[in-house]
Design a protein around this motif. Structure first.
Motif, PDB file in Angstrom:
ATOM      1  N   ALA A   1      -2.514  -9.069   1.573  1.00 53.94           N
ATOM      2  CA  ALA A   1      -1.462  -8.190   2.091  1.00 53.94           C
ATOM      3  C   ALA A   1      -0.371  -7.973   1.041  1.00 53.94           C
ATOM      4  O   ALA A   1       0.113  -6.850   0.866  1.00 53.94           O
ATOM      5  CB  ALA A   1      -0.871  -8.774   3.375  1.00 53.94           C
ATOM      6  N   ILE A   2      -0.001  -9.026   0.336  1.00 63.34           N
ATOM      7  CA  ILE A   2       1.009  -8.883  -0.713  1.00 63.34           C
ATOM      8  C   ILE A   2       0.474  -8.004  -1.842  1.00 63.34           C
ATOM      9  O   ILE A   2       1.196  -7.162  -2.384  1.00 63.34           O
ATOM     10  CB  ILE A   2       1.458 -10.258  -1.235  1.00 63.34           C
ATOM     11  N   LEU A   3      -0.796  -8.173  -2.185  1.00 65.36           N
ATOM     12  CA  LEU A   3      -1.421  -7.317  -3.193  1.00 65.36           C
ATOM     13  C   LEU A   3      -1.389  -5.853  -2.749  1.00 65.36           C
ATOM     14  O   LEU A   3      -1.101  -4.958  -3.555  1.00 65.36           O
ATOM     15  CB  LEU A   3      -2.854  -7.768  -3.464  1.00 65.36           C
ATOM     16  N   MET A   4      -1.668  -5.605  -1.479  1.00 61.81           N
ATOM     17  CA  MET A   4      -1.630  -4.241  -0.950  1.00 61.81           C
ATOM     18  C   MET A   4      -0.228  -3.650  -1.060  1.00 61.81           C
ATOM     19  O   MET A   4      -0.068  -2.471  -1.407  1.00 61.81           O
ATOM     20  CB  MET A   4      -2.096  -4.202   0.509  1.00 61.81           C
ATOM     21  N   VAL A   5       0.791  -4.439  -0.779  1.00 58.32           N
ATOM     22  CA  VAL A   5       2.167  -3.967  -0.901  1.00 58.32           C
ATOM     23  C   VAL A   5       2.444  -3.571  -2.347  1.00 58.32           C
ATOM     24  O   VAL A   5       2.999  -2.495  -2.618  1.00 58.32           O
ATOM     25  CB  VAL A   5       3.169  -5.045  -0.433  1.00 58.32           C
ATOM     26  N   LYS A   6       2.054  -4.416  -3.273  1.00 59.50           N
ATOM     27  CA  LYS A   6       2.300  -4.134  -4.692  1.00 59.50           C
ATOM     28  C   LYS A   6       1.544  -2.872  -5.135  1.00 59.50           C
ATOM     29  O   LYS A   6       2.110  -2.022  -5.832  1.00 59.50           O
ATOM     30  CB  LYS A   6       1.899  -5.332  -5.565  1.00 59.50           C
ATOM     31  N   LEU A   7       0.293  -2.749  -4.731  1.00 59.05           N
ATOM     32  CA  LEU A   7      -0.490  -1.572  -5.117  1.00 59.05           C
ATOM     33  C   LEU A   7       0.070  -0.291  -4.507  1.00 59.05           C
ATOM     34  O   LEU A   7       0.167   0.740  -5.181  1.00 59.05           O
ATOM     35  CB  LEU A   7      -1.949  -1.752  -4.712  1.00 59.05           C
ATOM     36  N   GLN A   8       0.436  -0.334  -3.231  1.00 57.31           N
ATOM     37  CA  GLN A   8       0.991   0.855  -2.583  1.00 57.31           C
ATOM     38  C   GLN A   8       2.332   1.246  -3.201  1.00 57.31           C
ATOM     39  O   GLN A   8       2.611   2.430  -3.390  1.00 57.31           O
ATOM     40  CB  GLN A   8       1.142   0.616  -1.080  1.00 57.31           C
ATOM     41  N   THR A   9       3.144   0.266  -3.537  1.00 54.18           N
ATOM     42  CA  THR A   9       4.425   0.544  -4.176  1.00 54.18           C
ATOM     43  C   THR A   9       4.203   1.199  -5.540  1.00 54.18           C
ATOM     44  O   THR A   9       4.890   2.157  -5.896  1.00 54.18           O
ATOM     45  CB  THR A   9       5.247  -0.753  -4.323  1.00 54.18           C
ATOM     46  N   MET A  10       3.247   0.666  -6.295  1.00 53.10           N
ATOM     47  CA  MET A  10       2.915   1.243  -7.589  1.00 53.10           C
ATOM     48  C   MET A  10       2.410   2.677  -7.446  1.00 53.10           C
ATOM     49  O   MET A  10       2.810   3.566  -8.210  1.00 53.10           O
ATOM     50  CB  MET A  10       1.819   0.391  -8.264  1.00 53.10           C
ATOM     51  N   MET A  11       1.545   2.902  -6.474  1.00 52.29           N
ATOM     52  CA  MET A  11       0.993   4.243  -6.263  1.00 52.29           C
ATOM     53  C   MET A  11       2.093   5.237  -5.880  1.00 52.29           C
ATOM     54  O   MET A  11       2.098   6.371  -6.358  1.00 52.29           O
ATOM     55  CB  MET A  11      -0.087   4.211  -5.184  1.00 52.29           C
ATOM     56  N   LEU A  12       3.014   4.815  -5.018  1.00 50.94           N
ATOM     57  CA  LEU A  12       4.100   5.717  -4.612  1.00 50.94           C
ATOM     58  C   LEU A  12       5.039   6.017  -5.775  1.00 50.94           C
ATOM     59  O   LEU A  12       5.517   7.140  -5.915  1.00 50.94           O
ATOM     60  CB  LEU A  12       4.886   5.121  -3.450  1.00 50.94           C
ATOM     61  N   SER A  13       5.316   5.019  -6.602  1.00 50.53           N
ATOM     62  CA  SER A  13       6.237   5.252  -7.715  1.00 50.53           C
ATOM     63  C   SER A  13       5.591   6.114  -8.802  1.00 50.53           C
ATOM     64  O   SER A  13       6.287   6.823  -9.524  1.00 50.53           O
ATOM     65  CB  SER A  13       6.722   3.927  -8.307  1.00 50.53           C
TER      66      SER A  13
ATOM     67  N   PHE B   1       7.151   9.151   6.366  1.00 47.95           N
ATOM     68  CA  PHE B   1       6.033   8.315   5.917  1.00 47.95           C
ATOM     69  C   PHE B   1       6.530   7.234   4.980  1.00 47.95           C
ATOM     70  O   PHE B   1       6.174   6.057   5.118  1.00 47.95           O
ATOM     71  CB  PHE B   1       4.970   9.179   5.215  1.00 47.95           C
ATOM     72  N   THR B   2       7.366   7.621   4.023  1.00 47.06           N
ATOM     73  CA  THR B   2       7.902   6.661   3.055  1.00 47.06           C
ATOM     74  C   THR B   2       8.745   5.597   3.752  1.00 47.06           C
ATOM     75  O   THR B   2       8.622   4.405   3.442  1.00 47.06           O
ATOM     76  CB  THR B   2       8.747   7.396   1.997  1.00 47.06           C
ATOM     77  N   ASN B   3       9.580   6.015   4.706  1.00 46.59           N
ATOM     78  CA  ASN B   3      10.412   5.042   5.434  1.00 46.59           C
ATOM     79  C   ASN B   3       9.553   4.075   6.242  1.00 46.59           C
ATOM     80  O   ASN B   3       9.821   2.871   6.282  1.00 46.59           O
ATOM     81  CB  ASN B   3      11.398   5.762   6.352  1.00 46.59           C
ATOM     82  N   THR B   4       8.522   4.595   6.891  1.00 50.17           N
ATOM     83  CA  THR B   4       7.630   3.751   7.688  1.00 50.17           C
ATOM     84  C   THR B   4       6.883   2.762   6.797  1.00 50.17           C
ATOM     85  O   THR B   4       6.777   1.582   7.118  1.00 50.17           O
ATOM     86  CB  THR B   4       6.631   4.614   8.482  1.00 50.17           C
ATOM     87  N   LEU B   5       6.387   3.241   5.670  1.00 47.86           N
ATOM     88  CA  LEU B   5       5.667   2.375   4.740  1.00 47.86           C
ATOM     89  C   LEU B   5       6.598   1.318   4.153  1.00 47.86           C
ATOM     90  O   LEU B   5       6.216   0.143   4.038  1.00 47.86           O
ATOM     91  CB  LEU B   5       5.024   3.205   3.630  1.00 47.86           C
ATOM     92  N   ASN B   6       7.825   1.706   3.820  1.00 50.25           N
ATOM     93  CA  ASN B   6       8.795   0.733   3.298  1.00 50.25           C
ATOM     94  C   ASN B   6       9.129  -0.335   4.335  1.00 50.25           C
ATOM     95  O   ASN B   6       9.299  -1.511   3.992  1.00 50.25           O
ATOM     96  CB  ASN B   6      10.062   1.436   2.828  1.00 50.25           C
TER      97      ASN B   6
ATOM     98  N   GLU C   1       8.556  -4.290   3.899  1.00 46.92           N
ATOM     99  CA  GLU C   1       9.604  -5.286   4.122  1.00 46.92           C
ATOM    100  C   GLU C   1       9.106  -6.410   5.025  1.00 46.92           C
ATOM    101  O   GLU C   1       9.385  -7.591   4.779  1.00 46.92           O
ATOM    102  CB  GLU C   1      10.835  -4.635   4.742  1.00 46.92           C
ATOM    103  N   ILE C   2       8.387  -6.050   6.069  1.00 49.84           N
ATOM    104  CA  ILE C   2       7.859  -7.056   6.994  1.00 49.84           C
ATOM    105  C   ILE C   2       6.848  -7.944   6.271  1.00 49.84           C
ATOM    106  O   ILE C   2       6.902  -9.175   6.367  1.00 49.84           O
ATOM    107  CB  ILE C   2       7.219  -6.377   8.227  1.00 49.84           C
ATOM    108  N   TRP C   3       5.937  -7.327   5.549  1.00 52.76           N
ATOM    109  CA  TRP C   3       4.897  -8.108   4.866  1.00 52.76           C
ATOM    110  C   TRP C   3       5.469  -8.980   3.757  1.00 52.76           C
ATOM    111  O   TRP C   3       4.987 -10.086   3.540  1.00 52.76           O
ATOM    112  CB  TRP C   3       3.820  -7.177   4.321  1.00 52.76           C
ATOM    113  N   ILE C   4       6.478  -8.495   3.042  1.00 52.81           N
ATOM    114  CA  ILE C   4       7.073  -9.290   1.966  1.00 52.81           C
ATOM    115  C   ILE C   4       7.729 -10.550   2.530  1.00 52.81           C
ATOM    116  O   ILE C   4       7.777 -11.581   1.865  1.00 52.81           O
ATOM    117  CB  ILE C   4       8.077  -8.442   1.147  1.00 52.81           C
ATOM    118  N   VAL C   5       8.202 -10.492   3.748  1.00 55.04           N
ATOM    119  CA  VAL C   5       8.805 -11.670   4.373  1.00 55.04           C
ATOM    120  C   VAL C   5       7.741 -12.582   4.976  1.00 55.04           C
ATOM    121  O   VAL C   5       7.744 -13.801   4.735  1.00 55.04           O
ATOM    122  CB  VAL C   5       9.818 -11.252   5.473  1.00 55.04           C
TER     123      VAL C   5
END
Length: 172
Positions: free
Chosen positions: A33-45, A55-60, A64-68
């Protein structure tokens, strides 16, 4: 090579194997899940097109939930892995250790569910309200998802605790 095993077969195994399997599952799932967060963040940036703001707000919010919660899930997994590896060396307090890990798993699943309510609300608010029943169907699936996660976080601990209690009373 790792052989596939069903939950029914897993719960027939010894306590050490159950602890190692469940702990490994929690740790790997949290890391994924943390890997997915990092990959999705990279893809969006790196994306040239700007996604929809909702969509961006929902994904963010999901990130935030997964990072915690996912690092905490990894820690719980590592706790069960350590318990599994040291199970035969631990002479006393096995039940108390499992009880502590079980309580932490219960706290995790309830806190994760509560924080996910914000995500579900944001997810449905960003959609068109043309089909109101879709919202209720979505909440139904979310409830089913909560029950599945709740079962994965409590049933193995109950089975482990029950088996430890049986072993302790057998050797008294």
């Amino acid at each position: 090579m790792i052989k596939p095993i069903s939950l029914k077969q897993l719960f027939k195994k010894d306590i050490k194997t159950i602890c190692l399997s469940i702990g490994g599952f929690y740790a790997v799932f949290g890391a994924f899940a943390i890997l997915m967060v990092k990959l999705q963040t990279m893809m969006l940036s790196n994306s040239e097109s700007v996604p929809d703001e909702s969509f961006t707000n929902t994904l963010n919010l999901l990130h935030e939930i997964w990072i915690v919660y996912m690092p905490l899930l990894i820690i719980l997994g590592l706790g069960y892995l350590a318990f599994g590896f040291l199970f035969n060396k631990i002479k006393t307090n096995k039940y108390q250790i499992n009880l502590l890990l079980s309580i932490l798993c219960l706290i995790w699943v309830i806190a994760y569910a509560i924080s996910s309510i914000k995500y579900m609300d944001a997810f449905f608010s960003g959609m068109a309200n043309d089909f109101e029943a879709f919202k209720y169907i979505g909440y139904g699936f979310a409830g089913f998802g909560f029950l599945a996660v709740f079962a994965l976080m409590t049933v193995p601990q109950y089975i482990i605790g029950k088996r430890i209690r049986t072993q302790e009373t057998k050797y008294e």
